[in-house]
Design a protein around this motif. Sequence first.
Motif, short mmCIF file in Angstrom:
data_model
loop_
_atom_site.label_atom_id
_atom_site.label_comp_id
_atom_site.label_asym_id
_atom_site.label_seq_id
_atom_site.Cartn_x
_atom_site.Cartn_y
_atom_site.Cartn_z
N LEU A 178 8.52 -9.64 -20.04
CA LEU A 178 9.39 -10.75 -19.65
C LEU A 178 10.87 -10.34 -19.71
N ALA A 179 11.20 -9.44 -20.64
CA ALA A 179 12.58 -8.93 -20.69
C ALA A 179 12.88 -8.14 -19.40
N ALA A 180 11.89 -7.42 -18.88
CA ALA A 180 12.08 -6.68 -17.63
C ALA A 180 12.27 -7.65 -16.46
N VAL A 181 11.50 -8.74 -16.46
CA VAL A 181 11.64 -9.75 -15.41
C VAL A 181 13.04 -10.37 -15.48
N GLU A 182 13.49 -10.68 -16.69
CA GLU A 182 14.82 -11.27 -16.88
C GLU A 182 15.91 -10.32 -16.33
N ALA A 183 15.82 -9.04 -16.72
CA ALA A 183 16.84 -8.07 -16.28
C ALA A 183 16.83 -7.92 -14.77
N LEU A 184 15.63 -7.85 -14.20
CA LEU A 184 15.52 -7.67 -12.75
C LEU A 184 16.01 -8.92 -12.01
N ALA A 185 15.66 -10.08 -12.54
CA ALA A 185 16.07 -11.34 -11.89
C ALA A 185 17.59 -11.49 -11.91
N GLU A 186 18.22 -11.14 -13.04
CA GLU A 186 19.68 -11.24 -13.11
C GLU A 186 20.32 -10.24 -12.13
N ALA A 187 19.77 -9.02 -12.09
CA ALA A 187 20.32 -7.99 -11.19
C ALA A 187 20.12 -8.38 -9.73
N MET A 188 18.94 -8.91 -9.41
CA MET A 188 18.68 -9.31 -8.01
C MET A 188 19.63 -10.44 -7.58
N THR A 189 19.87 -11.36 -8.51
CA THR A 189 20.77 -12.48 -8.19
C THR A 189 22.18 -11.96 -7.94
N LEU A 190 22.61 -11.04 -8.79
CA LEU A 190 23.94 -10.44 -8.64
C LEU A 190 24.04 -9.71 -7.29
N ALA A 191 23.03 -8.91 -6.99
CA ALA A 191 23.04 -8.14 -5.74
C ALA A 191 23.07 -9.09 -4.53
N GLN A 192 22.21 -10.12 -4.61
CA GLN A 192 22.09 -11.06 -3.49
C GLN A 192 23.42 -11.78 -3.22
N LYS A 193 24.12 -12.17 -4.29
CA LYS A 193 25.39 -12.89 -4.10
C LYS A 193 26.49 -11.97 -3.58
N HIS A 194 26.24 -10.66 -3.66
CA HIS A 194 27.18 -9.70 -3.06
C HIS A 194 26.65 -9.16 -1.75
N GLY A 195 25.65 -9.84 -1.19
CA GLY A 195 25.18 -9.51 0.15
C GLY A 195 24.11 -8.44 0.25
N VAL A 196 23.55 -8.04 -0.89
CA VAL A 196 22.47 -7.03 -0.86
C VAL A 196 21.13 -7.74 -1.06
N ALA A 197 20.20 -7.48 -0.17
CA ALA A 197 18.90 -8.16 -0.26
C ALA A 197 18.15 -7.74 -1.51
N LYS A 198 17.34 -8.70 -2.04
CA LYS A 198 16.55 -8.42 -3.25
C LYS A 198 15.63 -7.22 -3.01
N ALA A 199 15.02 -7.17 -1.82
CA ALA A 199 14.07 -6.10 -1.51
C ALA A 199 14.75 -4.73 -1.53
N THR A 200 16.02 -4.70 -1.08
CA THR A 200 16.75 -3.42 -1.06
C THR A 200 17.02 -2.95 -2.47
N LEU A 201 17.46 -3.89 -3.32
CA LEU A 201 17.73 -3.51 -4.72
C LEU A 201 16.44 -3.00 -5.37
N LEU A 202 15.35 -3.72 -5.12
CA LEU A 202 14.07 -3.34 -5.75
C LEU A 202 13.63 -1.94 -5.30
N GLU A 203 13.82 -1.68 -4.00
CA GLU A 203 13.40 -0.37 -3.48
C GLU A 203 14.18 0.76 -4.18
N VAL A 204 15.49 0.55 -4.33
CA VAL A 204 16.31 1.59 -4.97
C VAL A 204 15.91 1.75 -6.44
N MET A 205 15.77 0.63 -7.14
CA MET A 205 15.50 0.72 -8.59
C MET A 205 14.12 1.29 -8.88
N THR A 206 13.10 0.82 -8.15
CA THR A 206 11.75 1.34 -8.44
C THR A 206 11.58 2.76 -7.89
N GLY A 207 12.46 3.15 -6.96
CA GLY A 207 12.39 4.51 -6.41
C GLY A 207 13.21 5.51 -7.20
#
Length: 290
Positions: A177-206
């Motif tokens: 759940l801590a990983a979900v929290e960290a990822l959700a906060e990062a995805m929200t930050l990325a999204q509000k700066h115009g980066v899609a959630k899927a793009t952030l996920l691809e970079v981080m998991t890759g």
Amino acid sequence: MKIGFIGLGNMGSVVARNLMKAGHDVTVWNRSPGKADALVAEGAIRAATPAEAAQGDVVQTILADDTALEAVSFGPDGILSAPSKAIHVSHSTISVKLAERLTQAHADHGSVLVSAPVFGRPAAAEAAKLFIAAAGPADALDMCEPVFDAIGQKTFRIGGHPPAANIVKLCGNFMILAAVEALAEAMTLAQKHGVAKATLLEVMTGTLFGSPAYQIYGDIMVRDAFRPAGFAAPLGLKDMNLVSAAATTAWVPMPALSVLRDHLMATVAREGEEIDWSGIAKIIAEDAGA
Ligand code: NAP
């Protein structure tokens, strides 16, 4: 092996089926009897009580919480009222305190508890790809190997004291759940700066975060697929409360845990009980107006 199987919820129904597929002789019991119908039609035997299900070599339980496991173990027709000495393999995520009580109760009864909580959602359970953290006497663990092989991809032996496996499971759920929290906060930050959630996920998991926790939950977040719940938020909240109880007993401050509990609480309050525990990502995004 002759196996009794108790608890046919999201996890139990598919785990029991895998035991049958592996050729074990399975007797089932569930509080709501209708949930046993499909397995009985496929060849399982229906037990009238938990005690009746505990007549074989092993009796496995995968139940919602401490209250459920207490009812099935200590109740009037419970496992511990059975004269037989089947090894009790407990897969539920429960408190360390109950695991300690059950260990002693089985010793008094002349039987043995193996704590074997599992990692993996219902899809992993269906594919017999669970990870199992197992603790108990070594000879009992040896006897349970065929059972673990039928339902999981790997079993970790945690030692001879059953509650040790339960603390490992609670640590694991806290970390997920801590990983979900960290990822959700990062995805929200990325999204509000115009980066899609899927793009952030691809970079981080890759790159540095290519673990199943980020991959599985990241995919759920990208698709907003929080319903139907694979693991419902109230069960997640139950687990975070168990982590908190274990932390209090040992005087371990866990400040991040408080954030996770509050986010789960807000998720259930705003979205209802049928949402997945990773639905905290929805609340985190909404709080940012995303
Ligand atoms: P679930 O679908 O909610 O099933 C809960 C089971 O517990 C049902 O068989 C239910 O019976 C039974 N139950 C509840 N209260 C009871 C009571 N007072 N007396 C007797 N039986 C009772 O839960 P699940 O998702 O299968 O999870 C089961 C356990 O595995 C939990 O400890 C959970 O934390 C753990 N786990 C879940 C996942 C996951 O992703 N789902 C992953 C790893 C571990 P009824 O059918 O009568 O309600």
